[in-house]
Design a protein around this motif. Structure first.
Motif, PDB file in Angstrom:
ATOM      1  N   GLN A 128      43.118  31.250  36.817  1.00  8.88           N
ATOM      2  CA  GLN A 128      41.812  30.868  36.270  1.00  8.88           C
ATOM      3  C   GLN A 128      40.670  31.495  37.067  1.00  8.88           C
ATOM      4  O   GLN A 128      39.680  30.841  37.402  1.00  8.88           O
ATOM      5  CB  GLN A 128      41.672  29.344  36.220  1.00  8.88           C
ATOM      6  N   VAL A 129      40.840  32.781  37.355  1.00  9.29           N
ATOM      7  CA  VAL A 129      39.810  33.576  38.019  1.00  9.29           C
ATOM      8  C   VAL A 129      39.490  34.757  37.107  1.00  9.29           C
ATOM      9  O   VAL A 129      40.413  35.451  36.660  1.00  9.29           O
ATOM     10  CB  VAL A 129      40.281  34.079  39.394  1.00  9.29           C
ATOM     11  N   PRO A 130      38.217  35.017  36.794  1.00 13.43           N
ATOM     12  CA  PRO A 130      37.877  36.113  35.878  1.00 13.43           C
ATOM     13  C   PRO A 130      38.399  37.464  36.370  1.00 13.43           C
ATOM     14  O   PRO A 130      38.468  37.723  37.580  1.00 13.43           O
ATOM     15  CB  PRO A 130      36.341  36.083  35.848  1.00 13.43           C
ATOM     16  N   ILE A 131      38.746  38.321  35.419  1.00 15.45           N
ATOM     17  CA  ILE A 131      39.240  39.664  35.753  1.00 15.45           C
ATOM     18  C   ILE A 131      38.235  40.435  36.602  1.00 15.45           C
ATOM     19  O   ILE A 131      38.629  41.074  37.594  1.00 15.45           O
ATOM     20  CB  ILE A 131      39.599  40.429  34.469  1.00 15.45           C
ATOM     21  N   PRO A 132      36.904  40.426  36.265  1.00 11.28           N
ATOM     22  CA  PRO A 132      35.943  41.159  37.109  1.00 11.28           C
ATOM     23  C   PRO A 132      35.961  40.688  38.565  1.00 11.28           C
ATOM     24  O   PRO A 132      35.782  41.496  39.482  1.00 11.28           O
ATOM     25  CB  PRO A 132      34.599  40.878  36.436  1.00 11.28           C
ATOM     26  N   THR A 133      36.200  39.388  38.779  1.00 13.11           N
ATOM     27  CA  THR A 133      36.258  38.869  40.142  1.00 13.11           C
ATOM     28  C   THR A 133      37.481  39.408  40.879  1.00 13.11           C
ATOM     29  O   THR A 133      37.396  39.811  42.048  1.00 13.11           O
ATOM     30  CB  THR A 133      36.294  37.325  40.129  1.00 13.11           C
ATOM     31  N   LEU A 134      38.637  39.431  40.196  1.00 11.17           N
ATOM     32  CA  LEU A 134      39.845  39.987  40.810  1.00 11.17           C
ATOM     33  C   LEU A 134      39.653  41.460  41.142  1.00 11.17           C
ATOM     34  O   LEU A 134      40.092  41.930  42.208  1.00 11.17           O
ATOM     35  CB  LEU A 134      41.038  39.796  39.876  1.00 11.17           C
ATOM     36  N   ARG A 135      39.007  42.193  40.255  1.00 13.88           N
ATOM     37  CA  ARG A 135      38.757  43.618  40.519  1.00 13.88           C
ATOM     38  C   ARG A 135      37.832  43.788  41.730  1.00 13.88           C
ATOM     39  O   ARG A 135      38.021  44.706  42.548  1.00 13.88           O
ATOM     40  CB  ARG A 135      38.144  44.269  39.278  1.00 13.88           C
ATOM     41  N   TYR A 136      36.850  42.892  41.855  1.00 14.45           N
ATOM     42  CA  TYR A 136      35.929  42.999  42.982  1.00 14.45           C
ATOM     43  C   TYR A 136      36.640  42.662  44.289  1.00 14.45           C
ATOM     44  O   TYR A 136      36.413  43.310  45.316  1.00 14.45           O
ATOM     45  CB  TYR A 136      34.737  42.068  42.777  1.00 14.45           C
TER      46      TYR A 136
END
Length: 288
Positions: free
Chosen positions: A12-20
């Motif tokens: 439940q963590v947004p994809i953009p956050t994981l990429r960052y």
């Protein structure tokens, strides 16, 4: 392994956050497909991500989180940090709730400024009162509760014969306020029971006979949170009549507060604050 989209749903963590997180080196995927560029994550990375999210919740910057994780953080240390933050948030919520109640009371006072007072203030001759009380410096005006328990416990075996008229089976209670000006903290007050007969002093509990006096009184209906309006109404009435209020003194020269609150309703028997009744009385100075 999980594709980034699957991992995002799992944690439940947004994809953009994981990429960052990958970009800054905080949480890199275990594998990146060289041809497609797809990022893959593993279940074994969950503990690290949980620590990242927990530290973010504690207010750490990403740079600080990287340093903490590099130095190592045991589960017990993590639990300790979270427990501390939990206690801090609870304290903030309690303070915010207290502020909210105060704002609501002030708002009510402002709204009532242009209205006629709903309090009927009368002069009342009060006969001598025999009281057992414990006096203390309280954190605020709602801090008298424990003092009543202390008085009752100090009465011990004398309670059955000594306690005054109802409400409740435990006798009539009142609070005496000693401060001559309004204070929000470090309030000088005493919790008291009216007695039918003398009992010996015990610990911090002392027995006094307050002499007969004239008081200006009114009855407050409702929660104790708004009882300040009753005190204000009585004070304004006294000033309008050109009278003066002053402290109580016993024959031995012991001084007491001029303001008392007598609880006519026992909250233990009546759970609805809207139905509570409290007599607010202020002692008038004796003309010389």
């Amino acid at each position: 392994m999980f594709k980034i989209g699957e991992f995002s749903k799992l944690v439940q963590v947004p994809i953009p956050t994981l990429r960052y997180y990958d970009q800054v080196g905080l949480l890199k995927p275990v594998e990146v497909d060289g041809s497609t560029g797809y990022r893959y994550y593993a279940a074994s990375q969950l503990p690290r991500l949980h620590r990242i999210l927990a530290l973010r919740g504690l207010g750490f910057s990403l740079e600080q989180i990287a340093t903490v994780l590099a130095e190592g953080l045991t589960p017990e240390q993590m639990r300790g940090m979270l427990r501390l933050r939990h206690a801090q948030i609870n304290q903030q919520l309690a303070e915010a709730q207290s502020q909210l109640v105060e704002v609501e009371v002030r708002l009510q006072q402002i709204e009532q400024e242009e209205q006629l007072s709903t309090y009927d203030v009368i002069l009342k001759q009060v006969e001598p009162l025999l009281v057992a009380l414990v006096r203390s410096i309280l954190p605020n005006h709602s801090g008298c509760g424990p003092l009543f328990n202390e008085v009752y416990q100090a009465l011990g075996p004398h309670a059955g014969k000594a306690l005054g008229p109802k409400p409740g089976e435990d006798g009539q209670t009142l609070v005496l306020w000693y401060d001559t000006e309004f204070k929000e903290t470090d309030v000088d007050g005493a919790a008291a029971f009216i007695l039918r007969c003398h009992v010996p002093d015990s610990g911090r509990m002392h027995v006094y006979e307050l002499p007969a006096t004239m008081m200006a009184t009114t009855v407050h209906h409702g929660s104790y949170n708004t009882i300040g309006a009753a005190h204000e109404a009585v004070i304004k009435w006294i000033e309008a009549k050109g009278l003066v209020w002053d402290k109580w003194e016993t024959a031995d020269g012991d001084a007491f507060g001029a303001r008392i609150e007598s609880y006519l309703t026992d909250p233990a028997e009546e759970p609805d604050p809207a139905r509570w009744e409290t007599e607010v009385a202020i002692r008038l100075a004796v003309k010389q």
